[in-house]
Design a protein around this motif. Structure first.
Motif, PDB file in Angstrom:
ATOM      1  N   CYS A  17       5.692   5.617  -2.016  1.00 19.68           N
ATOM      2  CA  CYS A  17       7.262   5.447  -1.300  1.00 19.68           C
ATOM      3  C   CYS A  17       8.023   4.540  -1.808  1.00 19.68           C
ATOM      4  N   ARG A  18       9.261   4.813  -2.196  1.00 18.26           N
ATOM      5  CA  ARG A  18      10.058   3.902  -2.694  1.00 18.26           C
ATOM      6  C   ARG A  18      11.484   3.882  -1.753  1.00 18.26           C
ATOM      7  N   ARG A  19      11.383   4.675  -0.777  1.00 14.16           N
ATOM      8  CA  ARG A  19      12.499   4.724   0.294  1.00 14.16           C
ATOM      9  C   ARG A  19      11.696   4.175   1.752  1.00 14.16           C
ATOM     10  N   LEU A  20      12.100   3.007   2.334  1.00 17.07           N
ATOM     11  CA  LEU A  20      11.359   2.354   3.460  1.00 17.07           C
ATOM     12  C   LEU A  20      12.170   2.073   4.552  1.00 17.07           C
ATOM     13  N   ALA A  21      12.175   2.731   5.359  1.00 18.03           N
ATOM     14  CA  ALA A  21      13.108   2.108   6.567  1.00 18.03           C
ATOM     15  C   ALA A  21      12.103   1.227   7.352  1.00 18.03           C
ATOM     16  N   PHE A  22      12.674   0.260   8.345  1.00 18.13           N
ATOM     17  CA  PHE A  22      12.121  -0.754   8.834  1.00 18.13           C
ATOM     18  C   PHE A  22      12.714  -0.969  10.127  1.00 18.13           C
ATOM     19  N   HIS A  55       0.827  -0.947   0.073  1.00 18.49           N
ATOM     20  CA  HIS A  55      -0.072  -0.024   0.022  1.00 18.49           C
ATOM     21  C   HIS A  55       0.782   1.201  -0.053  1.00 18.49           C
ATOM     22  N   LEU A  56       1.776   1.228   0.776  1.00 14.90           N
ATOM     23  CA  LEU A  56       2.785   2.579   0.931  1.00 14.90           C
ATOM     24  C   LEU A  56       3.419   2.775  -0.491  1.00 14.90           C
ATOM     25  N   ILE A  57       3.904   1.745  -1.204  1.00 10.99           N
ATOM     26  CA  ILE A  57       4.497   1.805  -2.565  1.00 10.99           C
ATOM     27  C   ILE A  57       3.300   2.462  -3.609  1.00 10.99           C
ATOM     28  N   GLU A  58       2.237   1.382  -3.568  1.00  7.86           N
ATOM     29  CA  GLU A  58       1.453   1.687  -4.583  1.00  7.86           C
ATOM     30  C   GLU A  58       0.306   3.033  -4.583  1.00  7.86           C
ATOM     31  N   ASP A 107       6.101  14.525   5.947  1.00  6.12           N
ATOM     32  CA  ASP A 107       7.559  14.628   5.294  1.00  6.12           C
ATOM     33  C   ASP A 107       8.098  12.858   5.349  1.00  6.12           C
ATOM     34  N   VAL A 108       7.454  12.196   6.612  1.00  4.90           N
ATOM     35  CA  VAL A 108       7.589  10.777   6.694  1.00  4.90           C
ATOM     36  C   VAL A 108       6.516  10.107   6.992  1.00  4.90           C
ATOM     37  N   VAL A 109       6.009   8.967   6.428  1.00  9.45           N
ATOM     38  CA  VAL A 109       4.962   8.334   6.605  1.00  9.45           C
ATOM     39  C   VAL A 109       5.347   7.180   7.675  1.00  9.45           C
TER      40      VAL A 109
END
Length: 169
Positions: free
Chosen positions: A53-58, A46-49, A150-152
């Protein structure tokens, strides 16, 4: 209680009472578990599509914990499926209640990447549970980041606390 003592305790109980495990597994006891892989997979997809978002910290839970490992596996699987390079510097290992220290580790790494690239792609911080996500969100605000502009930030478990924030997870 040590794992050995706990196993002995469960083995004694299962001979006397019918049992069903919730959250954890134990040999010989039926279990009901959350499908952490599918749920986390859907969140990251969902975040990508939807959010681009293409930069995902975990922020992952403890290595060796079944829930944490499955949610982390979903993260790496989605990155691979969408052709997003895996960056180990964007992963912080934590326990399920320490999102702030994890975010304090990730934030400088995220900012270093942001300076190297054009800031046209949104950041997301994905947490293996809501408690870590709430703490990560508070830390991000302390750093001056706006959530979600700025950040989800997303979590997992749908806790009451996470639903009642000024920006719900």
């Amino acid at each position: 209680m040590s794992p050995e003592s706990f196993n002995a305790f469960l083995n004694d109980l299962k001979t006397a009472f019918p049992m069903v495990g919730v959250i954890m597994t134990h040999e010989g006891i039926p279990s009901v578990l959350v499908d952490g892989f599918s749920g986390m997979y859907a969140v990251i997809k969902h975040l990508i599509e939807i959010h681009g978002c293409r930069r995902l910290a975990f922020i992952r839970g403890p290595v060796g914990n079944v829930d944490a490992d499955e949610r982390y596996r979903a993260y790496t699987t989605v990155l691979e499926e969408y052709g997003i390079p895996f960056d180990p510097d964007l992963v912080a290992v934590s326990n399920f209640s320490a999102g702030r220290p994890a975010m304090e580790t990730l934030w400088p790494r995220m900012m270093a990447i942001s300076r190297e690239e054009q800031d046209t792609v949104p950041w997301a911080v994905v947490s293996a549970n809501d408690d870590m996500a709430v703490q990560a969100m508070l830390a991000l605000r302390d750093f001056g980041a706006r959530v979600p502009e700025d950040v989800v930030v997303v979590g997992f478990d749908d806790t009451i606390a996470a639903q009642n924030l000024d920006v719900p997870l």
